[in-house]
Motif scaffolding. Structure first.
Motif, mmCIF file in Angstrom:
data_model
loop_
_atom_site.group_PDB
_atom_site.id
_atom_site.type_symbol
_atom_site.label_atom_id
_atom_site.label_comp_id
_atom_site.label_asym_id
_atom_site.label_seq_id
_atom_site.Cartn_x
_atom_site.Cartn_y
_atom_site.Cartn_z
ATOM 1 N N LYS A 196 0.990 -0.916 -0.210
ATOM 2 C CA LYS A 196 -0.258 0.136 0.302
ATOM 3 C C LYS A 196 0.818 1.089 -0.091
ATOM 4 C CE LYS A 196 -3.828 -2.372 1.822
ATOM 5 N NZ LYS A 196 -5.085 -1.916 2.315
ATOM 6 N N LEU A 197 2.163 1.214 0.416
ATOM 7 C CA LEU A 197 2.546 2.214 0.625
ATOM 8 C C LEU A 197 3.827 2.359 -0.500
ATOM 9 C CD1 LEU A 197 3.912 1.984 4.274
ATOM 10 C CD2 LEU A 197 3.185 3.976 3.483
ATOM 11 N N THR A 198 3.740 1.332 -0.770
ATOM 12 C CA THR A 198 4.036 1.459 -2.849
ATOM 13 C C THR A 198 3.297 2.363 -3.822
ATOM 14 O OG1 THR A 198 5.410 0.221 -2.470
ATOM 15 C CG2 THR A 198 5.725 0.452 -4.820
ATOM 16 N N MET A 199 2.001 2.356 -2.965
ATOM 17 C CA MET A 199 0.576 2.713 -3.863
ATOM 18 C C MET A 199 1.360 4.444 -4.085
ATOM 19 S SD MET A 199 -2.571 0.283 -4.505
ATOM 20 C CE MET A 199 -2.369 -0.497 -3.380
ATOM 21 N N ALA A 200 1.389 4.584 -2.031
ATOM 22 C CA ALA A 200 0.878 5.876 -1.778
ATOM 23 C C ALA A 200 1.805 6.608 -2.320
ATOM 24 C CB ALA A 200 1.382 5.595 -0.518
ATOM 25 N N ARG A 201 3.323 5.720 -2.572
ATOM 26 C CA ARG A 201 4.395 6.349 -3.666
ATOM 27 C C ARG A 201 3.998 6.832 -5.228
ATOM 28 N NH1 ARG A 201 9.370 7.859 -1.715
ATOM 29 N NH2 ARG A 201 10.311 6.043 -0.119
ATOM 30 N N ARG A 202 3.137 5.843 -5.712
ATOM 31 C CA ARG A 202 2.874 6.164 -6.898
ATOM 32 C C ARG A 202 2.035 7.605 -7.402
ATOM 33 N NH1 ARG A 202 2.796 0.384 -8.291
ATOM 34 N NH2 ARG A 202 5.048 -0.130 -8.315
ATOM 35 N N ALA A 203 1.310 7.325 -6.168
ATOM 36 C CA ALA A 203 -0.004 8.793 -5.872
ATOM 37 C C ALA A 203 0.163 9.981 -5.407
ATOM 38 C CB ALA A 203 -1.062 8.366 -4.600
ATOM 39 N N GLY A 204 2.042 9.839 -5.049
ATOM 40 C CA GLY A 204 2.271 10.930 -5.457
ATOM 41 C C GLY A 204 2.671 11.358 -3.946
ATOM 42 N N ALA A 205 3.245 10.631 -2.751
ATOM 43 C CA ALA A 205 3.793 11.225 -1.770
ATOM 44 C C ALA A 205 5.252 11.114 -1.564
ATOM 45 C CB ALA A 205 3.146 9.658 -0.487
ATOM 46 N N THR A 206 5.796 11.606 -0.533
ATOM 47 C CA THR A 206 7.383 11.787 -0.792
ATOM 48 C C THR A 206 7.815 10.595 0.285
ATOM 49 O OG1 THR A 206 6.755 14.108 -1.870
ATOM 50 C CG2 THR A 206 8.919 13.609 -0.646
ATOM 51 N N HIS A 207 7.355 10.586 0.926
ATOM 52 C CA HIS A 207 8.016 9.347 1.914
ATOM 53 C C HIS A 207 7.246 8.748 2.544
ATOM 54 C CE1 HIS A 207 11.051 12.530 2.597
ATOM 55 N NE2 HIS A 207 10.484 14.036 2.512
ATOM 56 N N VAL A 208 7.201 7.670 3.342
ATOM 57 C CA VAL A 208 6.663 6.730 3.243
ATOM 58 C C VAL A 208 7.230 5.740 4.438
ATOM 59 C CG1 VAL A 208 5.866 6.343 1.162
ATOM 60 C CG2 VAL A 208 7.378 4.784 1.812
ATOM 61 N N VAL A 209 5.628 5.562 5.349
ATOM 62 C CA VAL A 209 6.583 5.630 7.013
ATOM 63 C C VAL A 209 5.744 4.106 6.964
ATOM 64 C CG1 VAL A 209 6.792 5.861 9.443
ATOM 65 C CG2 VAL A 209 7.320 7.377 7.480
ATOM 66 N N ASN A 210 6.686 3.051 7.142
ATOM 67 C CA ASN A 210 5.517 1.454 7.624
ATOM 68 C C ASN A 210 5.814 1.478 9.199
ATOM 69 O OD1 ASN A 210 5.181 -0.724 8.466
ATOM 70 N ND2 ASN A 210 5.439 -1.827 6.021
ATOM 71 N N SER A 211 4.319 1.781 10.066
ATOM 72 C CA SER A 211 4.603 2.366 11.200
ATOM 73 C C SER A 211 4.788 0.849 11.844
ATOM 74 C CB SER A 211 3.230 2.795 11.665
ATOM 75 O OG SER A 211 1.927 1.706 11.451
ATOM 76 N N ARG A 212 5.095 -0.265 11.349
ATOM 77 C CA ARG A 212 5.123 -1.537 11.210
ATOM 78 C C ARG A 212 6.504 -1.724 12.346
ATOM 79 N NH1 ARG A 212 0.439 -6.012 9.948
ATOM 80 N NH2 ARG A 212 -0.585 -5.206 11.859
ATOM 81 N N SER A 213 7.437 -1.564 10.857
ATOM 82 C CA SER A 213 8.317 -1.966 10.477
ATOM 83 C C SER A 213 9.657 -0.784 11.993
ATOM 84 C CB SER A 213 9.162 -1.954 9.862
ATOM 85 O OG SER A 213 8.621 -0.799 9.214
#
Ligand code: ZN
Ligand code: ZN
Length: 339
Positions: A196-213
């Motif tokens: 889902k975070l990869t999708m968020a990048r494709r939707a334009g997010a500059t940074h992604v954070v996996n809050s589980r890891s």
């Protein structure tokens, strides 16, 4: 005609409904695709207090105009591809009088307070339609959830220079990501699922954070030089994410809640005061939000193919809903194709 009907919580099947009759000012739509929303899943689970049963679900719609009633403007013609604003507004209540018609007290969303679109034909007042020329059924059936995300961005008054954290990158959260980017914010997308975070990048997010890891707090502090995000948009609906939004947002920041909490949440309210926060709810979306999403999709600025996890036929829709119930995290959107 065929319809997918949730008879009772836990009981969904293909059934029949009579073809609706066309009245003046209305349009008969042949439904082509419906996206299953989290609210449809909650209806199936018996967790949506606004629903009575039996109920035909579905409010994320791609359709074709099949017949036009008296008094409908000429621009709406037979054969036009459309999507639908699935809410109603009474025009009388205090919210409507203030122009906040998306949160009308007497709102009736398709598939929630009234039967929805998972049926071969529906009629709607012509004002509920948006022209979808140039967009395919996948795109048109994604407009509503993305518009809900755009509405949260509007509520948060996101502007150039804002750092916006979006917690939860399901379809609505992805809409908030894309909407915040369009408003010239810098977006940090937060989720527990790397796909889902990869999708968020494709939707334009500059940074992604996996809050589980890792620690969400540490990452957000690092990315904002110790300030915290100017705006936090919560699109999950869990007590911990409701609390994280207030804890992580910058002083004098804005918190926007779209997620529907399934349980009461206890807050340390001193943070509201100490940080002088704007805490905002975002419900449904306005026609402007829908139009902004149509523009986004026409510019091919959104990863539509990624967001549609699965496409099924109408006779597979009941099974697909049961499967989603069993494994909710694996799905962004299921589309049901009726033709
Ligand atoms: Zn929805
Ligand atoms: Zn109203």
């Amino acid at each position: 005609m065929r319809a997918v009907i949730i008879e009772q919580p836990g009981n969904v099947a293909l059934g029949t409904r009579s073809v609706p009759t066309l009245v003046d000012g209305a349009v008969l739509i042949r439904v082509r695709t419906v996206g299953f929303c989290g609210s449809d899943l909650n209806t199936f689970r018996g967790l949506n207090p606004l629903v009575s049963y039996p109920r035909v679900p579905g409010h994320e719609i791609a359709g074709v105009v099949e017949e036009v009633g008296e008094g409908v403007p000429r621009e709406i013609s037979t054969g036009a591809h459309v999507t639908v604003i699935p809410y109603t507004a009474c025009g009388q209540c205090s919210a409507c009088r203030r122009g906040r018609i998306n949160t009308c007290r007497n709102n009736q969303t398709l598939g929630v307070q009234r039967d929805g679109a998972l049926t071969e034909r529906i009629t709607l007042p012509w004002q509920s339609l948006l022209q979808g020329e140039g967009l395919d059924r996948r795109e048109l059936a994604l407009v509503e959830p993305l518009a809900v995300g755009f509405h949260a961005v509007a509520r948060g008054r996101v502007a150039e220079g804002d750092v916006v954290a979006v917690i939860g990158t399901g379809a609505v959260g992805l809409g908030a990501v894309a909407g915040a980017v369009r408003a010239r914010g810098t977006v940090i997308a937060v989720d527990v699922d790397d796909d889902k975070l990869t999708m968020a990048r494709r939707a334009g997010a500059t940074h992604v954070v996996n809050s589980r890891s890792g620690s969400l707090h540490d990452r957000l502090q690092e990315l904002t030089r110790g300030d915290g995000p100017d705006v936090v948009i919560e699109a999950v609906g869990l007590p911990e994410t409701f609390l994280a939004a207030v804890a992580e947002v910058a002083v004098a920041g804005r918190v926007v809640y779209i997620g529907y909490a399934k349980a009461p949440v206890s807050f340390d309210t001193t943070q509201f005061v100490r940080k002088e926060l704007d805490i905002l709810g975002a419900r449904n979306a306005t026609a402007d939000d829908f139009r902004a999403v149509l523009t986004l999709l026409r510019g091919k600025g959104f990863p539509v193919a990624d967001a549609v996890t699965r496409v099924v036929r109408m006779d597979e829709a009941a099974d697909a809903l049961r499967g989603w119930d069993a494994d909710p995290a694996a799905v962004t959107r299921i589309h049901v194709d009726l033709d």
